[in-house]
Write a protein that holds these residues in place. Sequence first.
Motif, PDB file in Angstrom:
ATOM      1  N   THR A  99      11.507 -23.395  -5.317  1.00 28.24           N
ATOM      2  CA  THR A  99      11.906 -21.992  -5.267  1.00 28.24           C
ATOM      3  C   THR A  99      13.198 -21.712  -6.020  1.00 28.24           C
ATOM      4  OG1 THR A  99      12.317 -20.121  -3.783  1.00 28.24           O
ATOM      5  CG2 THR A  99      13.239 -22.245  -3.144  1.00 28.24           C
ATOM      6  N   LYS A 100      13.332 -20.456  -6.468  1.00 28.84           N
ATOM      7  CA  LYS A 100      14.565 -19.991  -7.086  1.00 28.84           C
ATOM      8  C   LYS A 100      15.434 -19.240  -6.082  1.00 28.84           C
ATOM      9  CE  LYS A 100      12.638 -19.615 -11.753  1.00 28.84           C
ATOM     10  NZ  LYS A 100      12.391 -18.699 -12.907  1.00 28.84           N
TER      11      LYS A 100
ATOM     12  N   PHE B 231       9.175 -26.665  -0.905  1.00 27.54           N
ATOM     13  CA  PHE B 231       9.539 -25.280  -1.218  1.00 27.54           C
ATOM     14  C   PHE B 231      10.949 -25.207  -1.802  1.00 27.54           C
ATOM     15  CE2 PHE B 231      11.603 -21.302   0.151  1.00 27.54           C
ATOM     16  CZ  PHE B 231      10.789 -20.372  -0.493  1.00 27.54           C
TER      17      PHE B 231
END
Length: 277
Positions: A178-179, A174
């Motif tokens: 993820t950003k 993750f």
Amino acid sequence: MSHPTAPPGYDDRNPLYPPPSGGYPGVYPQPPPYGIDSYDSGGTEGGGNFHVADWDDKKVRHTFIRKVYSIISVQLLLTVGIIAIFTFVDPVSNFVRRNVAVYYSSYAVFLVTYLVLVCCEGPRRRFPWNLILLTIFTLAMGFMTGTIASFHSTKAVLISMIITAIVAIIVTVFCFQTKVDFTSCAGLFCVLGIVVMVTGIITAIVLAFKYVYWLHMLYAGIGAVAFTLFLAYDTQLVLGNRKHTISPEEYVYGALKIYTDIVYIFTFLLQIVGSRD
């Protein structure tokens, strides 16, 4: 290059503790001092653990990440081996159950090496002393975790290990994808650390007089969730490309943080799963 003041530490960690034979602990050891991480608060290059995310050289970053996760892999393999001995070898399991003082001796070693590695930049960065201290720290924490595991059934230990491995893999993947930048929310993580600390103190005081199942499970649940979030935070500090990152020279510090998060997730899950035996 100047650096902004780094976020405060969230090392509000409760220590590992073993439940006595036939029940859960009534008195908890005191956790190590809180907020003891050293950070870069000025403009001196390499003056602390955190820097602005400015790793333009991908080769440097990838080398750093490989080094950190190689160390973590060795740490986890060593810890799993110790847990296996304490779980499957009956003479060892019976010995640590009868001699809880041995656990507290390992806790003293754990605390001293933890403080040295976190607070002292010199030993943490100087080879080979950094690896020697990290090895002693890993053995002490592995011994503590193995002692806790010896008070639970083999089934509970295996289930907790599997869940911990799944959680660690999911969080790592993750964080790669993820950003969302967890490192920009340092204040929230400080508050979360304080919640874990206060909940642990209350639980220790209450259980010292009377065992309350729901309170113990509440504390274990909060701890498992909190250290999962801490794992995401520390993972992003290591991966880089965020508001704050760990200096490429701090591979021992990065491995220490992530390894500790994973072990704490395991111990909290073990409390939850083991309570149903």
